[in-house]
Write a protein that holds these residues in place. Structure first.
Motif, PDB file in Angstrom:
ATOM      1  N   PHE A 150       0.852  -1.188   0.000  1.00  0.00           N
ATOM      2  CA  PHE A 150       0.000   0.000   0.000  1.00  0.00           C
ATOM      3  C   PHE A 150       0.884   1.232   0.000  1.00  0.00           C
ATOM      4  O   PHE A 150       2.072   1.167   0.312  1.00  0.00           O
ATOM      5  CB  PHE A 150      -0.951   0.010   1.206  1.00  0.00           C
ATOM      6  N   ASN A 162      -5.062   9.975  -0.010  1.00  0.00           N
ATOM      7  CA  ASN A 162      -5.554   8.753  -0.643  1.00  0.00           C
ATOM      8  C   ASN A 162      -4.651   7.592  -0.261  1.00  0.00           C
ATOM      9  O   ASN A 162      -3.495   7.795   0.108  1.00  0.00           O
ATOM     10  CB  ASN A 162      -5.563   8.890  -2.161  1.00  0.00           C
ATOM     11  N   TYR A 165      -3.593   0.551  -2.836  1.00  0.00           N
ATOM     12  CA  TYR A 165      -3.214  -0.758  -2.305  1.00  0.00           C
ATOM     13  C   TYR A 165      -3.260  -1.820  -3.391  1.00  0.00           C
ATOM     14  O   TYR A 165      -3.956  -1.679  -4.392  1.00  0.00           O
ATOM     15  CB  TYR A 165      -4.119  -1.155  -1.140  1.00  0.00           C
ATOM     16  N   ARG A 167      -4.367  -5.359  -4.700  1.00  0.00           N
ATOM     17  CA  ARG A 167      -5.426  -6.338  -4.478  1.00  0.00           C
ATOM     18  C   ARG A 167      -4.875  -7.742  -4.671  1.00  0.00           C
ATOM     19  O   ARG A 167      -3.812  -7.929  -5.266  1.00  0.00           O
ATOM     20  CB  ARG A 167      -6.588  -6.093  -5.450  1.00  0.00           C
ATOM     21  N   GLY A 173      -6.189  -1.006  -5.890  1.00  0.00           N
ATOM     22  CA  GLY A 173      -7.389  -0.378  -5.367  1.00  0.00           C
ATOM     23  C   GLY A 173      -6.998   0.990  -4.862  1.00  0.00           C
ATOM     24  O   GLY A 173      -5.858   1.207  -4.425  1.00  0.00           O
ATOM     25  N   LEU A 174      -7.935   1.939  -4.916  1.00  0.00           N
ATOM     26  CA  LEU A 174      -7.666   3.291  -4.472  1.00  0.00           C
ATOM     27  C   LEU A 174      -8.734   3.695  -3.472  1.00  0.00           C
ATOM     28  O   LEU A 174      -9.927   3.619  -3.762  1.00  0.00           O
ATOM     29  CB  LEU A 174      -7.673   4.263  -5.663  1.00  0.00           C
ATOM     30  N   ILE A 175      -8.314   4.095  -2.288  1.00  0.00           N
ATOM     31  CA  ILE A 175      -9.232   4.554  -1.248  1.00  0.00           C
ATOM     32  C   ILE A 175      -9.188   6.086  -1.253  1.00  0.00           C
ATOM     33  O   ILE A 175      -8.131   6.677  -1.055  1.00  0.00           O
ATOM     34  CB  ILE A 175      -8.843   4.017   0.138  1.00  0.00           C
ATOM     35  N   VAL A 176     -10.367   6.676  -1.512  1.00  0.00           N
ATOM     36  CA  VAL A 176     -10.486   8.126  -1.598  1.00  0.00           C
ATOM     37  C   VAL A 176     -11.505   8.584  -0.572  1.00  0.00           C
ATOM     38  O   VAL A 176     -12.643   8.115  -0.583  1.00  0.00           O
ATOM     39  CB  VAL A 176     -10.954   8.562  -3.016  1.00  0.00           C
ATOM     40  N   PRO A 177     -11.149   9.504   0.341  1.00  0.00           N
ATOM     41  CA  PRO A 177     -12.111   9.977   1.346  1.00  0.00           C
ATOM     42  C   PRO A 177     -13.145  10.918   0.738  1.00  0.00           C
ATOM     43  O   PRO A 177     -12.880  11.550  -0.292  1.00  0.00           O
ATOM     44  CB  PRO A 177     -11.248  10.703   2.368  1.00  0.00           C
ATOM     45  N   ARG A 178     -14.315  10.978   1.385  1.00  0.00           N
ATOM     46  CA  ARG A 178     -15.348  11.933   0.931  1.00  0.00           C
ATOM     47  C   ARG A 178     -15.140  13.265   1.579  1.00  0.00           C
ATOM     48  O   ARG A 178     -14.759  13.432   2.655  1.00  0.00           O
ATOM     49  CB  ARG A 178     -16.730  11.428   1.341  1.00  0.00           C
TER      50      ARG A 178
END
Length: 178
Positions: A150, A162, A165, A167, A173-178
């Motif tokens: 990651f 952001n 990571y 998979r 995979g991309l983690i994006v906050p709201r």
């Protein structure tokens, strides 16, 4: 409790659906009935002839406040369901124990409690990182160069933090906050 069984790259027979619902239902019953909101069971068959364990069973158990996910692969689908059921049972038992320990810790102890077999995980290392604005593609390159699974970075577009990571299927995979 709402249970959805779906197939990817395969047809789910009524017998297979019933078997999956029965095995996974046993694991879910370890939690209180009012805790489990829904269960998603995804059965898939890999088409790649190089993969020995082609049959994959993935379960997502939605509870009030927690999501438990388990995935296992085997030579045949019934074995994959058995393996994922056992894994899910262990995870449910672990969650149940944590919730019970939390409840006991909140209430004043009258008698000496028995020693807990597993200790809670603790933070053993803190790392301060310099977060640089970059595109996800650049972050992927940095992650590969570092050999990590990651990578935390600031998005060049939104300037928000952001997480990129790797998979299990090899993609990102991309983690994006709201």
């Amino acid at each position: 409790m709402n249970t959805v069984v779906k197939g990817r790259h395969m047809d789910v027979t009524p017998a297979l659906r019933e078997y999956a619902e029965e095995k996974i239902g046993k694991a879910a019953k370890l939690l209180n009935d009012h805790m489990v909101m829904s269960i998603e069971i995804e059965l898939s068959a890999e088409r790649n002839p190089a993969i020995e364990k082609k049959h994959v069973a993935e379960v997502t158990l939605f509870t009030k406040g927690h999501v438990i996910r388990a995935k296992e692969a085997a030579v045949d689908m019934y074995a994959a369901i058995d393996l994922v059921s056992e894994k899910l049972e262990r995870q449910v038992q672990k969650l149940k124990t944590k919730l019970q320990n939390r409840h006991k810790a909140a209430a004043p102890a009258i008698a000496e409690a028995a020693p807990v077999e597993e200790s809670e995980p603790s933070i053993v290392k803190r790392k301060v990182i310099e977060v640089k604005p970059m595109a996800p593609e650049e972050a992927a390159l940095q992650m590969e160069l570092l050999g990590h699974d990651f990578f935390v970075f600031a998005s060049a577009e939104t300037e928000s933090i952001n997480v990129l990571y790797r998979r299990s299927d090899g993609d990102y995979g991309l983690i994006v906050p709201r």
